[in-house]
Design an enzyme around this catalytic site. Structure first.
Site, PDB file in Angstrom:
ATOM      1  N   HIS A 177      33.302  17.214 -88.585  1.00  0.00           N
ATOM      2  CA  HIS A 177      34.401  16.959 -87.651  1.00  0.00           C
ATOM      3  C   HIS A 177      34.941  15.557 -87.876  1.00  0.00           C
ATOM      4  O   HIS A 177      34.180  14.615 -88.068  1.00  0.00           O
ATOM      5  CB  HIS A 177      33.886  17.105 -86.216  1.00  0.00           C
ATOM      6  CG  HIS A 177      34.949  17.091 -85.164  1.00  0.00           C
ATOM      7  ND1 HIS A 177      35.654  15.953 -84.827  1.00  0.00           N
ATOM      8  CD2 HIS A 177      35.426  18.072 -84.363  1.00  0.00           C
ATOM      9  CE1 HIS A 177      36.516  16.236 -83.870  1.00  0.00           C
ATOM     10  NE2 HIS A 177      36.406  17.526 -83.573  1.00  0.00           N
ATOM     11  N   CYS A 216      39.894  19.822 -87.100  1.00  0.00           N
ATOM     12  CA  CYS A 216      40.343  19.530 -85.734  1.00  0.00           C
ATOM     13  C   CYS A 216      41.817  19.144 -85.832  1.00  0.00           C
ATOM     14  O   CYS A 216      42.160  18.034 -86.256  1.00  0.00           O
ATOM     15  CB  CYS A 216      39.507  18.419 -85.114  1.00  0.00           C
ATOM     16  SG  CYS A 216      39.903  18.133 -83.377  1.00  0.00           S
ATOM     17  N   HIS A 242      39.538  23.617 -84.801  1.00  0.00           N
ATOM     18  CA  HIS A 242      39.707  23.206 -83.412  1.00  0.00           C
ATOM     19  C   HIS A 242      41.201  23.144 -83.135  1.00  0.00           C
ATOM     20  O   HIS A 242      41.923  22.346 -83.747  1.00  0.00           O
ATOM     21  CB  HIS A 242      39.056  21.839 -83.166  1.00  0.00           C
ATOM     22  CG  HIS A 242      37.566  21.885 -83.056  1.00  0.00           C
ATOM     23  ND1 HIS A 242      36.821  20.779 -82.719  1.00  0.00           N
ATOM     24  CD2 HIS A 242      36.685  22.901 -83.202  1.00  0.00           C
ATOM     25  CE1 HIS A 242      35.541  21.103 -82.681  1.00  0.00           C
ATOM     26  NE2 HIS A 242      35.439  22.395 -82.975  1.00  0.00           N
ATOM     27  N   ASP A 284      40.362  24.012 -78.144  1.00  0.00           N
ATOM     28  CA  ASP A 284      39.791  22.698 -77.868  1.00  0.00           C
ATOM     29  C   ASP A 284      40.341  22.184 -76.546  1.00  0.00           C
ATOM     30  O   ASP A 284      40.916  22.929 -75.761  1.00  0.00           O
ATOM     31  CB  ASP A 284      40.093  21.763 -79.037  1.00  0.00           C
ATOM     32  CG  ASP A 284      39.014  20.723 -79.265  1.00  0.00           C
ATOM     33  OD1 ASP A 284      38.125  20.585 -78.410  1.00  0.00           O
ATOM     34  OD2 ASP A 284      39.060  20.049 -80.297  1.00  0.00           O
ATOM     35  N   HIS A 285      40.200  20.913 -76.310  1.00  0.00           N
ATOM     36  CA  HIS A 285      40.522  20.298 -75.022  1.00  0.00           C
ATOM     37  C   HIS A 285      41.816  20.844 -74.433  1.00  0.00           C
ATOM     38  O   HIS A 285      42.810  21.016 -75.138  1.00  0.00           O
ATOM     39  CB  HIS A 285      40.662  18.786 -75.182  1.00  0.00           C
ATOM     40  CG  HIS A 285      39.521  18.144 -75.886  1.00  0.00           C
ATOM     41  ND1 HIS A 285      39.541  16.819 -76.244  1.00  0.00           N
ATOM     42  CD2 HIS A 285      38.325  18.610 -76.315  1.00  0.00           C
ATOM     43  CE1 HIS A 285      38.422  16.494 -76.858  1.00  0.00           C
ATOM     44  NE2 HIS A 285      37.671  17.577 -76.918  1.00  0.00           N
ATOM     45  N   TYR A 300      37.278  20.232 -70.876  1.00  0.00           N
ATOM     46  CA  TYR A 300      36.710  21.574 -71.042  1.00  0.00           C
ATOM     47  C   TYR A 300      36.716  22.378 -69.748  1.00  0.00           C
ATOM     48  O   TYR A 300      35.810  23.153 -69.479  1.00  0.00           O
ATOM     49  CB  TYR A 300      35.300  21.475 -71.637  1.00  0.00           C
ATOM     50  CG  TYR A 300      35.349  21.142 -73.108  1.00  0.00           C
ATOM     51  CD1 TYR A 300      35.442  22.142 -74.063  1.00  0.00           C
ATOM     52  CD2 TYR A 300      35.361  19.825 -73.544  1.00  0.00           C
ATOM     53  CE1 TYR A 300      35.525  21.844 -75.413  1.00  0.00           C
ATOM     54  CE2 TYR A 300      35.435  19.504 -74.888  1.00  0.00           C
ATOM     55  CZ  TYR A 300      35.516  20.522 -75.813  1.00  0.00           C
ATOM     56  OH  TYR A 300      35.617  20.209 -77.146  1.00  0.00           O
TER      57      TYR A 300
END
Length: 324
Positions: A177, A216, A242, A284-285, A300
């Site tokens: 990552h 990501c 991601h 993801d977020h 999350y």
């Protein structure tokens, strides 16, 4: 592609809601503190986690994050060899269960931080008053760098060359990552993986299909250069995506709803399909929606990520891209 969520290792409402939203795959962070079980390299722990997810209609597809304290490895401390042995044991446990994805990072944790990735706010207001995470370099304390970048690179080389043979034997793709945010130094702490060149250097240290990448999307978008060209260069090594978006620069940004950022998310999905990617693509977020309590980890919350899952699944269908 496989729409996937990061879920806590202990069942809660997010598991049920994920299944109701059509999610079939999960990754988890298997730390003892979160799972209520012994450390994940111990016999039977990962098998227990795998059964937990299966009992709720979810397939555990991989692991994510530091499985235990990785500071001895990342900082080259006296317990490094012991920690490496634990990591190799974890890879063996994964082999026994057919788990073939391990998303990891080599971010040194900032002083006083509880996560490897860094944000300076978790309550930045966005669409409709939802709250999202943000970062401002001006709000990060300054300090003298220690250790040096060269030392951290040496520690990374020791780690990756030690564990890649075990990952190969286990059939596990170790998906690196990027640093989040992709900056060379934060609070005096050096960071390595904030550029495409750093990912090429990581691969050169241990050339192997097991030495893979977590793409990501937002981090690679913030890096210097063309992010779609980054994806093309890394295509054969992308084991995990991601999926998220940000507004701003590496020094000053905030995260967005997946349907409300500057990136053409459909174009990204088409690119992944063009590159032959069929693996897990993880929401993801996402912003925290009104009425939802603070989640187990910033970014999350459940409802925002379920909105993203619905957005992605509709996009896959509209683009005639198979959903595994």
């Amino acid at each position: 592609m496989k729409p996937t969520l990061l879920l806590p290792p202990t069942p809660d409402d997010s598991w049920t809601l994920a299944v109701q939203a059509g999610v079939r795959y999960a990754v988890t962070k298997p730390t003892a503190a979160l799972s209520g079980l012994p450390s994940p390299e111990q016999p039977g722990v990962l098998a227990t986690l795998q059964r937990r997810f299966a009992d709720h209609g979810l397939t555990l597809i991989g692991l994510e994050g530091d499985p235990f304290d990785m500071a001895p490895i990342k900082l080259g401390l006296p317990r490094r060899d012991e920690t490496l042995d634990r990591y190799r044991q974890l890879l063996q446990r994964m082999r026994e269960l057919g788990l073939d994805l391990l998303c990891y990072n080599f971010m040194l944790r900032l002083p006083g931080a509880t996560h490897d990735w860094s944000r300076t706010r978790t309550d930045h207001p966005t669409r409709g008053g939802a709250l999202t995470t943000a970062f401002s370099f001006d709000d990060v304390p300054s300090a003298v760098a220690e250790p040096t970048h060269d030392t951290v690179w040496s520690n990374y080389q020791h780690f990756i060359t030690a564990v890649i043979p075990d990952a190969e034997a286990a059939g596990v793709r170790m998906a690196l990552h990027p640093d989040d945010p992709p900056l060379p130094i934060l609070a005096g702490v050096p960071r390595l993986f904030g550029s495409i060149d750093a990912f090429h250097r990581a691969y050169a240290l241990a050339p192997s299909p097991a030495n893979a990448v977590t793409f990501c999307q937002a981090n690679f978008t913030l890096m210097p250069g063309n992010p779609t060209e980054h994806a093309r260069q890394l295509a054969d090594r992308i084991a995990f995506v991601h999926w998220r978006d940000v507004v701003g620069t590496p020094q000053d940004f905030h995260e967005t709803f997946h349907d409300d950022g500057p990136s053409d998310m459909a174009a990204w999905v088409r690119l992944y399909a063009e590159l032959g990617f069929t693996g897990p693509i993880r929401m993801d977020h996402a912003p925290l929606l009104s009425g939802e309590p603070q989640p187990w980890m910033p970014g999350y919350g459940t409802t925002g990520r379920l909105l993203a899952i619905a957005y992605l699944r509709g996009m896959l269908r509209g683009l005639s891209i198979a959903e595994a």
